[in-house]
Scaffold this motif. Sequence first.
Motif, PDB file in Angstrom:
ATOM      1  N   UNK A  64       1.022   7.611 -47.185  1.00 19.17           N
ATOM      2  CA  UNK A  64       1.756   8.699 -47.073  1.00 19.17           C
ATOM      3  C   UNK A  64       1.974   9.004 -48.768  1.00 19.17           C
ATOM      4  N   UNK A  65       2.503  10.214 -49.180  1.00 17.17           N
ATOM      5  CA  UNK A  65       2.951  10.300 -50.578  1.00 17.17           C
ATOM      6  C   UNK A  65       4.318  10.184 -50.702  1.00 17.17           C
ATOM      7  N   UNK A  66       4.485   9.246 -51.562  1.00 16.19           N
ATOM      8  CA  UNK A  66       5.986   8.855 -51.800  1.00 16.19           C
ATOM      9  C   UNK A  66       6.593   9.955 -53.012  1.00 16.19           C
ATOM     10  N   UNK A  67       7.792  10.347 -52.502  1.00 16.23           N
ATOM     11  CA  UNK A  67       8.522  11.441 -53.221  1.00 16.23           C
ATOM     12  C   UNK A  67       9.804  10.626 -53.873  1.00 16.23           C
ATOM     13  N   UNK A  68       9.957  10.517 -55.305  1.00 20.61           N
ATOM     14  CA  UNK A  68      11.209  10.047 -55.792  1.00 20.61           C
ATOM     15  C   UNK A  68      11.859  11.131 -56.524  1.00 20.61           C
ATOM     16  N   UNK A  69      13.174  11.036 -56.284  1.00 19.35           N
ATOM     17  CA  UNK A  69      14.209  12.225 -56.865  1.00 19.35           C
ATOM     18  C   UNK A  69      15.088  11.238 -57.893  1.00 19.35           C
ATOM     19  N   UNK A  70      15.604  12.063 -58.733  1.00 16.85           N
ATOM     20  CA  UNK A  70      16.601  11.418 -59.505  1.00 16.85           C
ATOM     21  C   UNK A  70      17.308  12.711 -60.353  1.00 16.85           C
ATOM     22  N   UNK A  71      18.603  12.493 -60.685  1.00 14.14           N
ATOM     23  CA  UNK A  71      19.439  11.326 -60.083  1.00 14.14           C
ATOM     24  C   UNK A  71      19.749  11.406 -58.614  1.00 14.14           C
ATOM     25  N   UNK A  72      20.588  10.363 -58.448  1.00 17.32           N
ATOM     26  CA  UNK A  72      20.888  10.246 -56.815  1.00 17.32           C
ATOM     27  C   UNK A  72      22.203  11.276 -56.736  1.00 17.32           C
ATOM     28  N   UNK A  73      23.042  11.262 -57.827  1.00 14.02           N
ATOM     29  CA  UNK A  73      24.173  12.104 -57.756  1.00 14.02           C
ATOM     30  C   UNK A  73      24.430  12.709 -58.962  1.00 14.02           C
TER      31      UNK A  73
END
Lengths: 119, 112
Positions: free
Chosen positions: B1-10
């Motif tokens: 699966x393709x992993x998606x990473x967002x930033x920032x959390x807040x």
Amino acid sequence: EVQLVQSGAEVKKPGESLRISCKGSGFSFISYWINWVRQTPEKGLEWMGRIDPRDSYTNYSPSFHGHVTISADKSITTAYLQWSSLKASDSAIYYCARRDTLTNYPDLWGQGTLVTVSS
Amino acid sequence: DIVMTQSPLSLPVTPGEPASISCRSNQSLLYTNGYNYLDWYLQKPGQSPQVLVYLGSNRAYGVPDRFSGSGSGTDFTLKISRVEAEDVGVYYCMQALQTPFTFGGGTKVEIK
């Protein structure tokens, strides 16, 4: 009006079966993939699978394959998500969402169906 | 699966100020047709997610032009040129290149 209207909230016991629905209106139902997405506080948004109502071709996420069944009846412009044996961990909000098969435009979500599984 | 990473959390924001959210994938989302299969969604409190940007940089119909999506390959950004109070909620990126489609973990935007 263009809309996806989902069936109402459900409260079930573990082991019970369930089918929830997503009815499209105001657009050509067979021109869109209908996707199902689960939302939980723990895991956020998870894509479960999708169906092409033209021929009922489906794709499933491996995480959900074998535990849920996605189907559609194009004659009544309705897609379904069903379980044969619910678990407590299936408690979540379930959304249907359309995506244009030609343009990939993902512009419309249903209002969500809350499913609670508890003994 | 393709992993998606967002930033920032807040992301606490001041109305009228710009804001930016990053989304990275562990595989390129650029397809042979030249489009990046990356969507941005906003989920306002108590509502279903709504699309803001699709195919990387295409603003959805009716979305204010203060929202813009950019990036290619594995790095993407959603920018809000001037935040308004109605923009609060959780922002998600999602890759639609290959099934299973996968979402980022979300970025909660709130007013300072």
